[in-house]
Design a protein around this motif. Structure first.
Motif, short mmCIF file in Angstrom:
data_model
loop_
_atom_site.label_atom_id
_atom_site.label_comp_id
_atom_site.label_asym_id
_atom_site.label_seq_id
_atom_site.Cartn_x
_atom_site.Cartn_y
_atom_site.Cartn_z
N SER A 66 123.63 -2.79 56.27
CA SER A 66 122.80 -2.22 55.22
C SER A 66 121.61 -3.11 54.91
O SER A 66 120.48 -2.64 54.72
N LYS A 70 116.98 -2.95 54.76
CA LYS A 70 116.38 -3.06 53.43
C LYS A 70 115.19 -4.01 53.48
O LYS A 70 114.98 -4.73 54.45
N GLU A 74 115.06 -5.49 47.91
CA GLU A 74 116.27 -4.67 47.77
C GLU A 74 117.53 -5.48 48.00
O GLU A 74 118.56 -5.24 47.37
N SER A 77 118.27 -7.35 44.81
CA SER A 77 118.12 -6.55 43.58
C SER A 77 119.39 -6.65 42.73
O SER A 77 120.49 -6.91 43.24
N ASN A 81 122.79 -2.64 45.55
CA ASN A 81 122.94 -1.29 46.09
C ASN A 81 123.43 -1.39 47.53
O ASN A 81 122.84 -2.13 48.35
N PRO A 84 120.35 1.38 51.31
CA PRO A 84 118.93 1.16 50.99
C PRO A 84 118.27 2.45 50.52
O PRO A 84 118.72 3.56 50.82
N GLU A 85 117.22 2.30 49.75
CA GLU A 85 116.49 3.48 49.30
C GLU A 85 115.82 4.18 50.48
O GLU A 85 115.76 5.41 50.54
N THR A 86 115.30 3.39 51.40
CA THR A 86 114.69 3.94 52.62
C THR A 86 115.23 3.15 53.81
O THR A 86 115.23 1.91 53.80
#
Length: 312
Positions: A66, A70, A74, A77, A81, A84-86
């Motif tokens: 993951s 990132k 990220e 952060s 999380n 990743p967001e993207t």
């Protein structure tokens, strides 16, 4: 005198015990509810514990994959999380192009493969000798070998380095393979496995005129496939991930193994791990060959060692 035959009526004797028929079924006692509840609770607790343990073990690998997709912000952060967001798949391409990781992986794979192959051969021959051959002091020889197992690996670095220097094998994969070609763990592990082989099989083969090498190759080793696969995997992973000894022996960059290559990438250009996404991507690339190897060998390993031998 005339004899007359007397016909006696045939009497059918019937047993007082009731006959068992297909219609007469013995009723099984019902399982108490408390027993069912306890069994279900035990099953849930067992699977819960195993699931939690599995998640703890696999979490670093999931976090590494993951994090490789990132950004640095990220990764650090708060709160963390998992996903990743993207998904930045380009990180793997950039990482693979920024350093010769393909060359490093091939170096590690070739050194680990040939080292493991030699270890398997000499460990099998030595274990066969101390378990199936009868000679004086074989027990003493075994204890001497096992005493070497107690020595820390760092103790052998200096004499091994001097020996390879005298042989002109420094800064070479050949010297790295030769210096790791013997494994005390391999001898101990295969000895315990070979002791399970029934002696009558060995004696029968000798009576038929088979030589010791043929007995080892055709009789003993086929019965120990699971153990051989396990030893192969352990030895391969150990040599593939080796860092300290190769970093002392190898000085040329094009001969580096993957562990040393990741370290060079970690400190390249004075970054010292500032680009964590690419470092995690490099670690993921390095782990993939081992994961593929385990997937290939897992069925053989998990099958276990069957109950070999013959019954007398």
């Amino acid at each position: 005198m005339s004899t007359q035959s007397i016909d006696l009526p045939l009497v059918k004797f019937q047993s007082n015990e009731p006959q068992t028929t297909a219609n007469n079924k013995i009723a099984k006692p019902a399982t108490p509810i408390n027993t069912l509840i306890k069994s279900f609770a035990s099953l849930v607790a067992k699977h819960g514990f195993l699931s939690a343990s599995g998640l703890i073990m696999v979490f670093p690998f999931v976090w590494m994959i993951s994090g490789s997709m990132k950004t640095n912000d990220e990764i650090f952060s708060n709160p963390l999380n998992i996903l990743p967001e993207t998904f930045h798949w380009q990180t793997f391409v950039d990482t693979f192009e920024s350093a010769p990781f393909g060359l490093y992986i091939m170096n590690s794979f070739s050194v680990a493969f040939f080292t493991t192959l030699i270890v398997m051969i000499n460990s099998a021959m030595f274990a066969y000798a101390i378990t199936q051959l009868k000679f004086k002091s074989r027990t003493v020889l075994y204890f001497i070998v096992m005493a070497c197992y107690m020595l820390p690996g760092a103790v052998t670095y200096i004499p091994s380095y001097i020996t390879l220097a005298n042989m002109g094998l420094l800064d070479s994969h050949t010297g790295l393979i030769i210096s790791n070609a013997a494994s005390v763990f391999g001898v101990f592990y295969l000895r315990q496995v070979f002791l399970k082989v029934h002696p009558s099989l060995i004696e029968a083969a000798r009576i038929d005129g088979a030589g010791e090498i043929k007995i080892l190759w055709a009789i003993v080793l086929p019965q120990c496939k699971a153990a051989l696969a396990t030893l192969f995997l352990i030895t391969f992973i150990t040599n593939y991930n080796s860092y300290m000894w190769p970093s002392l022996l190898i000085t040329s960059q094009d001969l580096n193994l993957i562990a040393t290559g990741i370290r060079q990438f970690f400190i390249a250009e004075g970054n010292y791990g500032l680009n964590w996404s690419q470092i995690m991507a490099a670690s993921t690339i390095a782990v993939m060959p081992l994961l593929i190897l385990f997937i290939i060998c897992q069925k053989t390993i998990l099958s276990g060692i069957a109950d070999n031998g013959v019954k007398e």
